[in-house]
Design a protein around this motif. Structure first.
Motif, PDB file in Angstrom:
ATOM      1  N   ASP A  34       0.879  -1.182   0.000  1.00  0.00           N
ATOM      2  CA  ASP A  34       0.000   0.000   0.000  1.00  0.00           C
ATOM      3  C   ASP A  34       0.911   1.227   0.000  1.00  0.00           C
ATOM      4  OD1 ASP A  34      -1.980   1.843   0.401  1.00  0.00           O
ATOM      5  OD2 ASP A  34      -2.439   1.236   2.467  1.00  0.00           O
ATOM      6  N   ILE A  35       0.937   1.932  -1.112  1.00  0.00           N
ATOM      7  CA  ILE A  35       1.931   3.004  -1.256  1.00  0.00           C
ATOM      8  C   ILE A  35       1.293   4.327  -1.679  1.00  0.00           C
ATOM      9  CG2 ILE A  35       2.558   2.298  -3.625  1.00  0.00           C
ATOM     10  CD1 ILE A  35       5.510   2.990  -2.710  1.00  0.00           C
ATOM     11  N   VAL A  36       1.759   5.398  -1.076  1.00  0.00           N
ATOM     12  CA  VAL A  36       1.306   6.750  -1.394  1.00  0.00           C
ATOM     13  C   VAL A  36       2.415   7.406  -2.216  1.00  0.00           C
ATOM     14  CG1 VAL A  36       0.896   9.022  -0.345  1.00  0.00           C
ATOM     15  CG2 VAL A  36      -0.004   6.953   0.749  1.00  0.00           C
ATOM     16  N   THR A  37       2.048   8.066  -3.329  1.00  0.00           N
ATOM     17  CA  THR A  37       3.075   8.775  -4.109  1.00  0.00           C
ATOM     18  C   THR A  37       2.867  10.272  -3.979  1.00  0.00           C
ATOM     19  OG1 THR A  37       1.781   8.693  -6.117  1.00  0.00           O
ATOM     20  CG2 THR A  37       3.360   6.927  -5.797  1.00  0.00           C
ATOM     21  N   CYS A  95       8.377   9.326  -2.800  1.00  0.00           N
ATOM     22  CA  CYS A  95       8.393  10.778  -2.984  1.00  0.00           C
ATOM     23  C   CYS A  95       9.373  11.174  -4.097  1.00  0.00           C
ATOM     24  CB  CYS A  95       8.785  11.436  -1.659  1.00  0.00           C
ATOM     25  SG  CYS A  95       8.604  13.214  -1.683  1.00  0.00           S
ATOM     26  N   ASP A  96       8.861  11.938  -5.065  1.00  0.00           N
ATOM     27  CA  ASP A  96       9.656  12.479  -6.171  1.00  0.00           C
ATOM     28  C   ASP A  96      10.435  13.680  -5.628  1.00  0.00           C
ATOM     29  OD1 ASP A  96      10.578  13.633  -8.526  1.00  0.00           O
ATOM     30  OD2 ASP A  96       8.657  13.492  -9.580  1.00  0.00           O
ATOM     31  N   ARG A  97      11.663  13.474  -5.275  1.00  0.00           N
ATOM     32  CA  ARG A  97      12.601  14.425  -4.655  1.00  0.00           C
ATOM     33  C   ARG A  97      12.291  14.627  -3.165  1.00  0.00           C
ATOM     34  NH1 ARG A  97      15.954  16.791  -8.252  1.00  0.00           N
ATOM     35  NH2 ARG A  97      15.220  17.341 -10.325  1.00  0.00           N
ATOM     36  N   PHE A  98      13.381  14.822  -2.402  1.00  0.00           N
ATOM     37  CA  PHE A  98      13.254  15.134  -0.971  1.00  0.00           C
ATOM     38  C   PHE A  98      14.531  15.872  -0.573  1.00  0.00           C
ATOM     39  CE2 PHE A  98      12.932  13.711   3.611  1.00  0.00           C
ATOM     40  CZ  PHE A  98      11.732  14.334   3.888  1.00  0.00           C
ATOM     41  N   THR A  99      14.994  15.700   0.635  1.00  0.00           N
ATOM     42  CA  THR A  99      16.061  16.572   1.161  1.00  0.00           C
ATOM     43  C   THR A  99      17.413  16.391   0.455  1.00  0.00           C
ATOM     44  OG1 THR A  99      14.871  16.575   3.229  1.00  0.00           O
ATOM     45  CG2 THR A  99      17.143  17.326   3.326  1.00  0.00           C
ATOM     46  N   ASP A 100      17.656  15.226  -0.164  1.00  0.00           N
ATOM     47  CA  ASP A 100      18.902  15.125  -0.945  1.00  0.00           C
ATOM     48  C   ASP A 100      18.932  16.195  -2.030  1.00  0.00           C
ATOM     49  OD1 ASP A 100      20.320  12.738   0.149  1.00  0.00           O
ATOM     50  OD2 ASP A 100      18.440  11.758  -0.399  1.00  0.00           O
ATOM     51  N   ALA A 101      17.747  16.541  -2.557  1.00  0.00           N
ATOM     52  CA  ALA A 101      17.690  17.596  -3.591  1.00  0.00           C
ATOM     53  C   ALA A 101      18.110  18.943  -3.011  1.00  0.00           C
ATOM     54  CB  ALA A 101      16.283  17.680  -4.183  1.00  0.00           C
ATOM     55  N   THR A 102      17.802  19.173  -1.739  1.00  0.00           N
ATOM     56  CA  THR A 102      18.210  20.439  -1.116  1.00  0.00           C
ATOM     57  C   THR A 102      19.733  20.490  -0.972  1.00  0.00           C
ATOM     58  OG1 THR A 102      16.158  20.274   0.142  1.00  0.00           O
ATOM     59  CG2 THR A 102      17.701  22.011   0.784  1.00  0.00           C
ATOM     60  N   TYR A 103      20.322  19.364  -0.536  1.00  0.00           N
ATOM     61  CA  TYR A 103      21.789  19.332  -0.452  1.00  0.00           C
ATOM     62  C   TYR A 103      22.403  19.541  -1.848  1.00  0.00           C
ATOM     63  CZ  TYR A 103      21.844  17.817   4.419  1.00  0.00           C
ATOM     64  OH  TYR A 103      21.714  17.779   5.783  1.00  0.00           O
ATOM     65  N   ALA A 104      21.761  18.936  -2.864  1.00  0.00           N
ATOM     66  CA  ALA A 104      22.322  19.026  -4.220  1.00  0.00           C
ATOM     67  C   ALA A 104      22.160  20.437  -4.805  1.00  0.00           C
ATOM     68  CB  ALA A 104      21.649  17.990  -5.117  1.00  0.00           C
TER      69      ALA A 104
END
Ligand code: T5A
Length: 210
Positions: A34-37, A95-104
């Motif tokens: 059961d997955i939420v996107t 989730c399509d992008r998360f905190t790694d995107a902020t570091y990047a």
């Protein structure tokens, strides 16, 4: 071993994240998960409004700190309204992008010190971190060509290649530092081949679940 429940999908512009979100979701649902996107920035009404501020062209010359704080404002709302409630109910979250995107992007691209980002990460997320991060890696020129063929550039997509190369380097460095969390997929190949690689990651996930 801790069960994988919070999965993030990362990559440069045009790496194929949106294209493959649906593929991953269907693959996991077929296994009874059961997955939420959802996506960042966004995922809630407030978050989607903040996304417009961040990606639109209304506010040129936004300060780097404003951009960083807006990313985390959207994330705080997302965590409160979508991510934590789903995880607490026992659902998985993709989730399509998360905190790694902020570091990047804000760290590598804009040059904000990573300890400032870490302060906001600890504040908004407390202990919560993704259990698994799939990073679709593509040379910047290839990804930008794909994204440019599809739609007009947003505020980030107007940046030069140097900005995106710095962001890509941060992603690859983080993947090297956290091999247990990251799966790096060569997304410069055909979509069919990328999905063969994704199947391998999904197999691994499902076998861990059992
Ligand atoms: N951001 C975000 C930050 O700066 N900090 C943060 O903390 C966060 C969360 C968000 C922007 O915000 C920034 C990063 C971003 O600049 P976004 O919409 O989430 O924007 O991300 P984008 O990377 O801009 O999304 P794109 O839609 O450009 O890239 P995707 O989703 O990776 O690519 P996709 O799937 O739309 O594919 C693009 C095109 O390529 C084709 C697809 O059919 C499509 O036409 N394609 C392929 N073609 C050939 N071979 C393949 N393997 C292909 N895969 C896809």
């Amino acid at each position: 071993m801790k069960k994988t429940r919070f999965i993030t999908l990362e990559g440069s512009e045009g790496a194929g994240k949106s294209t493959n979100m649906d593929y991953i979701q269907k693959g996991l649902r077929a296994q009874g998960i059961d997955i939420v996107t959802t996506r960042e920035p966004g995922g809630t009404p407030i978050g989607e409004d903040i996304r417009q501020l961040l990606l639109g062209h209304k506010h040129t010359g936004m300060s780097d700190d404003t951009e960083l704080l807006l990313m985390f404002a959207a994330r705080a709302e997302h965590l409160d309204k979508v991510i934590r409630p789903a995880l607490e109910k026992g659902q998985w979250v993709l989730c399509d992008r998360f905190t790694d995107a902020t570091y990047a992007y804000q760290g590598g691209g804009r040059g904000i010190a990573s300890d400032r980002i870490a302060t906001l990460e600890n504040w908004t997320q407390a202990e919560l971190r993704p259990d698994l991060t799939i990073y679709l890696d593509v040379p910047i020129e290839t990804g930008r060509q794909r994204a440019g063929d599809r739609s007009a550039p947003d505020r980030f997509e107007k940046e030069q290649n140097a900005f995106f190369n710095k962001a890509r380097k941060v992603y690859l460095d983080r993947a090297e530092q956290e091999p247990a969390r990251f799966r790096v997929i060569d997304a410069s190949t055909s979509l069919d081949q990328v999905q063969v690689y994704l199947d391998e990651v999904l197999q691994e996930l499902v076998s861990k679940k059992r």
